[in-house]
Design a protein around this motif. Structure first.
Motif, PDB file in Angstrom:
ATOM      1  N   LEU A  55       0.821  -1.204   0.000  1.00 28.86           N
ATOM      2  CA  LEU A  55       0.000   0.000   0.000  1.00 28.86           C
ATOM      3  C   LEU A  55       0.860   1.262   0.000  1.00 28.86           C
ATOM      4  CD1 LEU A  55      -2.857  -0.983   2.459  1.00 28.86           C
ATOM      5  CD2 LEU A  55      -2.976  -0.818  -0.026  1.00 28.86           C
ATOM      6  N   SER A  62       0.694   4.234  -3.017  1.00 27.35           N
ATOM      7  CA  SER A  62       0.547   5.674  -2.858  1.00 27.35           C
ATOM      8  C   SER A  62       0.813   6.037  -1.403  1.00 27.35           C
ATOM      9  CB  SER A  62      -0.844   6.127  -3.270  1.00 27.35           C
ATOM     10  OG  SER A  62      -0.981   7.513  -3.075  1.00 27.35           O
ATOM     11  N   ALA A 102      -1.357   9.055  -0.118  1.00 26.14           N
ATOM     12  CA  ALA A 102      -2.723   8.739   0.290  1.00 26.14           C
ATOM     13  C   ALA A 102      -2.747   8.079   1.663  1.00 26.14           C
ATOM     14  CB  ALA A 102      -3.395   7.839  -0.744  1.00 26.14           C
ATOM     15  N   VAL A 103      -1.784   7.213   1.940  1.00 22.16           N
ATOM     16  CA  VAL A 103      -1.710   6.568   3.251  1.00 22.16           C
ATOM     17  C   VAL A 103      -1.425   7.612   4.330  1.00 22.16           C
ATOM     18  CG1 VAL A 103      -0.406   4.931   4.662  1.00 22.16           C
ATOM     19  CG2 VAL A 103      -0.998   4.346   2.314  1.00 22.16           C
ATOM     20  N   LEU A 150     -10.342   8.056   1.188  1.00 18.37           N
ATOM     21  CA  LEU A 150      -8.965   7.811   0.759  1.00 18.37           C
ATOM     22  C   LEU A 150      -8.568   6.353   0.930  1.00 18.37           C
ATOM     23  CD1 LEU A 150      -7.196  10.988   2.123  1.00 18.37           C
ATOM     24  CD2 LEU A 150      -7.522  10.375  -0.267  1.00 18.37           C
ATOM     25  N   ASP A 160     -10.340   4.314  -1.789  1.00 18.42           N
ATOM     26  CA  ASP A 160      -9.696   4.572  -3.068  1.00 18.42           C
ATOM     27  C   ASP A 160      -8.343   3.878  -3.154  1.00 18.42           C
ATOM     28  OD1 ASP A 160      -9.599   5.952  -5.642  1.00 18.42           O
ATOM     29  OD2 ASP A 160      -8.011   7.173  -4.724  1.00 18.42           O
ATOM     30  N   LEU A 161      -7.599   3.905  -2.068  1.00 17.64           N
ATOM     31  CA  LEU A 161      -6.302   3.232  -2.026  1.00 17.64           C
ATOM     32  C   LEU A 161      -6.463   1.727  -2.173  1.00 17.64           C
ATOM     33  CD1 LEU A 161      -3.237   3.551  -1.511  1.00 17.64           C
ATOM     34  CD2 LEU A 161      -3.740   3.278   0.907  1.00 17.64           C
TER      35      LEU A 161
END
Length: 109
Positions: free
Chosen positions: A7, A11, A14-15, A75, A78-79
């Motif tokens: 993950l 991104s 995003a995390v 988020l 989406d991730l």
């Protein structure tokens, strides 16, 4: 491959943003509970300068908590969907590479 590592590679921004907004949402929830507890336990609004201060504090904390919670959840979803998409592409690539290299006797279709 480790899930968290995957993950983060997908991104890391995003995390990071999801973690920060989730943390802010948690603080907002705890503050909201503390505000409600203080208002109920005192039942004396003299400490609050007015009822409007209590109401606007509640509305502000509830709004911040709701927005940060929704942002964090959006988020993360989406991730996760992006990670699933990348995994599907990788697995499809492996399957196609295997089909090209497989002997004729075990070819599919």
């Amino acid at each position: 491959m480790n899930l968290i590592e995957f993950l983060l590679k997908a991104s890391w921004i995003a995390v990071l943003v999801a973690s920060i907004t989730g943390f802010i949402s948690g603080i907002g929830s705890a503050s909201l509970l503390a505000l409600i507890d203080r208002a109920i336990s005192q039942m004396n609004l003299d400490r609050f300068q007015s009822q409007s201060q209590l109401i606007w504090g509640f509305i502000g904390l509830a709004g911040i908590t709701m927005v940060t919670n929704l942002t964090s959840q959006f988020l993360l979803v989406d991730l996760a969907q992006g990670a699933i998409y990348k995994l599907r592409l990788r697995i499809s690539g492996w399957i196609l590479a295997f089909r090209r290299e497989a002997p004729r006797s075990i070819r599919f279709g």
